[in-house]
Scaffold this active site. Structure first.
Site, mmCIF file in Angstrom:
data_model
loop_
_atom_site.group_PDB
_atom_site.id
_atom_site.type_symbol
_atom_site.label_atom_id
_atom_site.label_comp_id
_atom_site.label_asym_id
_atom_site.label_seq_id
_atom_site.Cartn_x
_atom_site.Cartn_y
_atom_site.Cartn_z
ATOM 1 N N GLU A 18 0.817 -1.201 0.000
ATOM 2 C CA GLU A 18 0.000 0.000 0.000
ATOM 3 C C GLU A 18 0.852 1.253 0.000
ATOM 4 O OE1 GLU A 18 -1.929 -1.198 3.548
ATOM 5 O OE2 GLU A 18 -0.761 0.160 4.787
ATOM 6 N N CYS A 43 3.248 8.394 1.378
ATOM 7 C CA CYS A 43 3.828 7.428 2.312
ATOM 8 C C CYS A 43 3.982 6.127 1.549
ATOM 9 C CB CYS A 43 2.875 7.293 3.494
ATOM 10 S SG CYS A 43 3.338 5.997 4.631
ATOM 11 N N CYS A 58 6.864 -7.308 6.591
ATOM 12 C CA CYS A 58 8.044 -6.706 7.222
ATOM 13 C C CYS A 58 8.918 -7.788 7.817
ATOM 14 C CB CYS A 58 7.625 -5.712 8.308
ATOM 15 S SG CYS A 58 9.042 -4.827 8.998
ATOM 16 N N CYS A 73 7.292 -5.726 15.265
ATOM 17 C CA CYS A 73 7.060 -4.875 16.417
ATOM 18 C C CYS A 73 5.666 -5.187 16.970
ATOM 19 C CB CYS A 73 7.170 -3.408 16.017
ATOM 20 S SG CYS A 73 8.760 -3.070 15.249
ATOM 21 N N CYS A 103 2.407 -3.290 15.594
ATOM 22 C CA CYS A 103 2.279 -2.936 14.179
ATOM 23 C C CYS A 103 1.588 -4.029 13.376
ATOM 24 C CB CYS A 103 3.666 -2.667 13.607
ATOM 25 S SG CYS A 103 3.636 -2.309 11.841
ATOM 26 N N CYS A 120 -0.520 1.626 8.979
ATOM 27 C CA CYS A 120 0.388 0.674 8.349
ATOM 28 C C CYS A 120 -0.126 -0.763 8.324
ATOM 29 C CB CYS A 120 1.708 0.683 9.106
ATOM 30 S SG CYS A 120 2.327 2.326 9.288
HETATM 31 N N1 SAH Z 1 9.636 0.066 9.422
HETATM 32 C C1 SAH Z 1 9.804 1.466 9.488
HETATM 33 C C2 SAH Z 1 8.890 2.254 8.580
HETATM 34 C C3 SAH Z 1 7.474 1.805 8.466
HETATM 35 S S1 SAH Z 1 6.458 1.984 9.897
HETATM 36 C C4 SAH Z 1 9.684 1.934 10.915
HETATM 37 O O1 SAH Z 1 9.295 1.137 11.773
HETATM 38 O O2 SAH Z 1 10.005 3.099 11.154
HETATM 39 C C5 SAH Z 1 6.147 3.729 9.910
HETATM 40 C C6 SAH Z 1 5.738 4.265 11.257
HETATM 41 O O3 SAH Z 1 4.385 3.885 11.594
HETATM 42 C C7 SAH Z 1 6.609 3.778 12.382
HETATM 43 O O4 SAH Z 1 6.966 4.834 13.234
HETATM 44 C C8 SAH Z 1 5.697 2.803 13.080
HETATM 45 O O5 SAH Z 1 6.101 2.619 14.380
HETATM 46 C C9 SAH Z 1 4.359 3.476 12.939
HETATM 47 N N2 SAH Z 1 3.209 2.632 13.169
HETATM 48 C C10 SAH Z 1 3.101 1.293 12.998
HETATM 49 N N3 SAH Z 1 1.860 0.871 13.307
HETATM 50 C C11 SAH Z 1 1.158 1.968 13.681
HETATM 51 C C12 SAH Z 1 -0.168 2.188 14.119
HETATM 52 N N4 SAH Z 1 -1.042 1.195 14.217
HETATM 53 N N5 SAH Z 1 -0.550 3.445 14.451
HETATM 54 C C13 SAH Z 1 0.312 4.473 14.329
HETATM 55 N N6 SAH Z 1 1.591 4.337 13.905
HETATM 56 C C14 SAH Z 1 2.005 3.087 13.598
HETATM 57 FE FE1 SF4 Z 2 8.157 -3.370 10.515
HETATM 58 FE FE2 SF4 Z 2 5.988 -2.237 11.528
HETATM 59 FE FE3 SF4 Z 2 8.175 -2.552 13.046
HETATM 60 FE FE4 SF4 Z 2 8.187 -0.738 11.056
HETATM 61 S S1 SF4 Z 2 6.911 -0.685 12.884
HETATM 62 S S2 SF4 Z 2 9.780 -2.245 11.557
HETATM 63 S S3 SF4 Z 2 6.884 -1.791 9.537
HETATM 64 S S4 SF4 Z 2 6.905 -4.212 12.169
#
Ligand code: SAH
Ligand code: SF4
Length: 345
Positions: free
Chosen positions: A91, A104, A111, A115, A118, A336
C-alpha cells in the site's frame, strides 16, 4: 525468461544493448523514458524507431504493477492498495495537509521485523520491493495529488509497509530514481526514511552524503521498555542508535525525527517523558508524538487525550521541540499494514 528492463541500471542497459549491437546512447534514451517520463510501455517511447522498439519487446520484459485500488477517506487521505506483478499486495498513502501533499510509500511486502504494535509486523515478510516498485508508488500518488489537489507531491516518507534499511540497496536506488535529474527530479530534502533502528544502516545512509532526512521509530526511551515492544532493540540498543544517529547528524547536518507513539499506560507517564528528554539531549532531534491507530489483537492501546496533553505539555515546558501528529485516514484503515491485511483475508 526475458529480463525486466526496469531492473537494469543505465550501465547494465548499455552492456545488454552492446550485446545486441545497439549503440550506447540508446540506453540513455530508454533510461530517460523509463524514469524521467515514467513510460508505461516500449510503444510510448516514440523517439525510438519502430524496429528498435520491437527489438526491445523481443528481448526485455516491461513489468508494471497490475492494478491499484484507491480508497478515499473523509479527511482527504487516499490509500492505494497496489497489486504487484506477482499478485502480492502493498500500500501507498497520499496525505494532503494544507500546502503539503505527502506520499507514504512501502519498501517491503510485509516486514522483516515484528514490532508488537504494528499490523504490518503480523504479516509474513514476503519479499523486498524493487526500486521500480517503490518508484511506481510515488508516480501513482503524485498523479493522485495532481488530479485531486491540483499540484503534485511535496514530501515523500518511507513509512508504509516494511523496514527500508533492511532493503537498503533498492531503497537507495528508488531515492536516486525519484530525486536525480535523470529521474523525477524531486528534492532530496523532501524525503524522509523512517527506520525501526538499524544502526549499521543508519551509518551507511550517513555515508551516502545525501540530503534526505531520517526518522527513528523510537516509541520507548529506555532499553528495558523498547525491548518489550521492538525486538530489533535487542540487537540495536539505544546506545548504539545514539551513536549512529550522531554520526548521521555530523555527516548530513540534518536533525533526526524521533517518532513516539503514545500507548496508554505503557510509555505515556511523566517519568517516560523524562527518559525521552534525556535521550533528546543526546542527539540533535525533533520529537513527533504519534496517535496510535489501535490494531485488533494488540493489547497496547492509544493513550487517552488527557495523558497525551499532559505528556506533550511537559515536553514543551522543558523546551523540547515537539509536534503532535494526528492519525489520518482512520475510516479507511490507512494505518500501516491494515489494507493488505484485510485483502489477504
Ligand atoms: N519500518 C519502518 C517504517 C514503516 S512503519 C519503521 O518502523 O520506522 C512507519 C511508522 O508507523 C513507524 O513509526 C511505526 O512505528 C508506525 N506505526 C506502525 N503501526 C502503527 C499504528 N497502528 N498506528 C500508528 N503508527 C504506527
Ligand atoms: Fe516493521 Fe511495523 Fe516494526 Fe516498522 S513498525 S519495523 S513496519 S513491524
Amino acid at each position: 525468461m526475458k529480463q525486466d528492463i526496469r531492473e537494469l541500471s543505465q550501465a547494465e542497459m548499455e552492456q545488454a544493448f552492446a550485446a545486441l549491437g545497439v549503440e550506447k546512447f540508446r540506453a540513455k534514451q530508454v533510461h530517460e523514458w523509463l524514469w524521467k517520463k515514467s513510460a508505461q510501455s516500449f510503444e510510448q517511447m516514440t523517439n525510438l524507431s519502430k524496429s528498435f522498439r520491437e527489438e526491445l519487446t523481443n528481448h526485455f520484459s516491461f513489468d508494471l504493477l497490475q492494478e491499484s485500488i484507491a480508497q478515499k477517506s473523509s479527511d482527504g487521505t487516499v490509500k492505494l492498495g497496489i497489486r504487484l506483478k506477482d499478485s502480492r499486495m502493498v500500500e501507498g498513502v497520499l496525505i494532503p495537509d494544507g500546502e503539503r501533499a505527502t506520499a507514504c510509500v512501502s519498501s517491503q511486502v510485509g516486514c522483516t521485523l515484528s514490532c508488537a504494535f504494528c499490523a504490518t509486523g503480523f504479516l509474513k515478510r514476503e519479499r523486498n520491493l524493487t526500486a521500480a516498485e517503490i518508484y511506481d508508488q510515488v508516480v501513482l500518488l503524485n498523479q493522485h495529488a495532481k488530479d485531486h489537489n491540483g499540484k503534485g507531491l511535496t514530501n515523500i516518507v518511507y513509512m508504509g509497509m516494511g523496514e527500508p534499511l533492511l532493503n537498503y540497496d533498492n531503497v537507495l536506488q528508488s531515492i536516486y530514481l525519484i530525486t536525480s535529474p535523470e529521474g523525477l527530479n524531486m528534492s532530496q530534502k523532501r524525503i524522509t526514511v523512517s527506520t525501526s533502528g538499524i544502526s549499521r544502516g543508519i551509518v551507511r545512509l550517513a555515508d551516502e552524503n545525501k540530503k534526505f532526512n531520517l526518522a527513528l521509530s523510537l516509541h520507548a526511551a529506555t532499553n528495558e521498555k523498547r525491548d518489550q515492544i521492538m525486538d530489533i532493540n535487542r540487537s540495536n540498543n539505544l546506545e548504539s542508535l545514539v551513536e549512529s544517529m550522531n554520526y548521521f547528524y555530523r555527516k548530513t547536518g540534518n536533525k533526526i525525527t524521533f517518532e513516539y507513539i503514545l500507548f496508554d499506560h505503557f510509555n505515556d507517564s511523566l517519568e517516560d517523558a523524562e527518559h525521552l528528554i534525556s535521550l533528546y539531549h543526546q542527539v540533535p532531534a525533533f520529537v513527533n508524538i504519534i496517535e496510535y491507530n489501535n490494531v485488533e489483537g494488540v493489547t497496547l492501546k492509544r493513550a487517552k487525550k488527557e495523558r497525551r496533553d499532559a505528556f506533550v505539555d511537559y515536553l514543551r515546558k522543558r523546551g523540547i521541540e515537539v509536534a503532535v501528529r494526528r492519525s489520518r485516514g482512520k475510516d479507511i484503515d490507512a494505518a500501516c499494514g491494515q489494507l493488505a491485511n484485510k485483502m489477504e483475508g
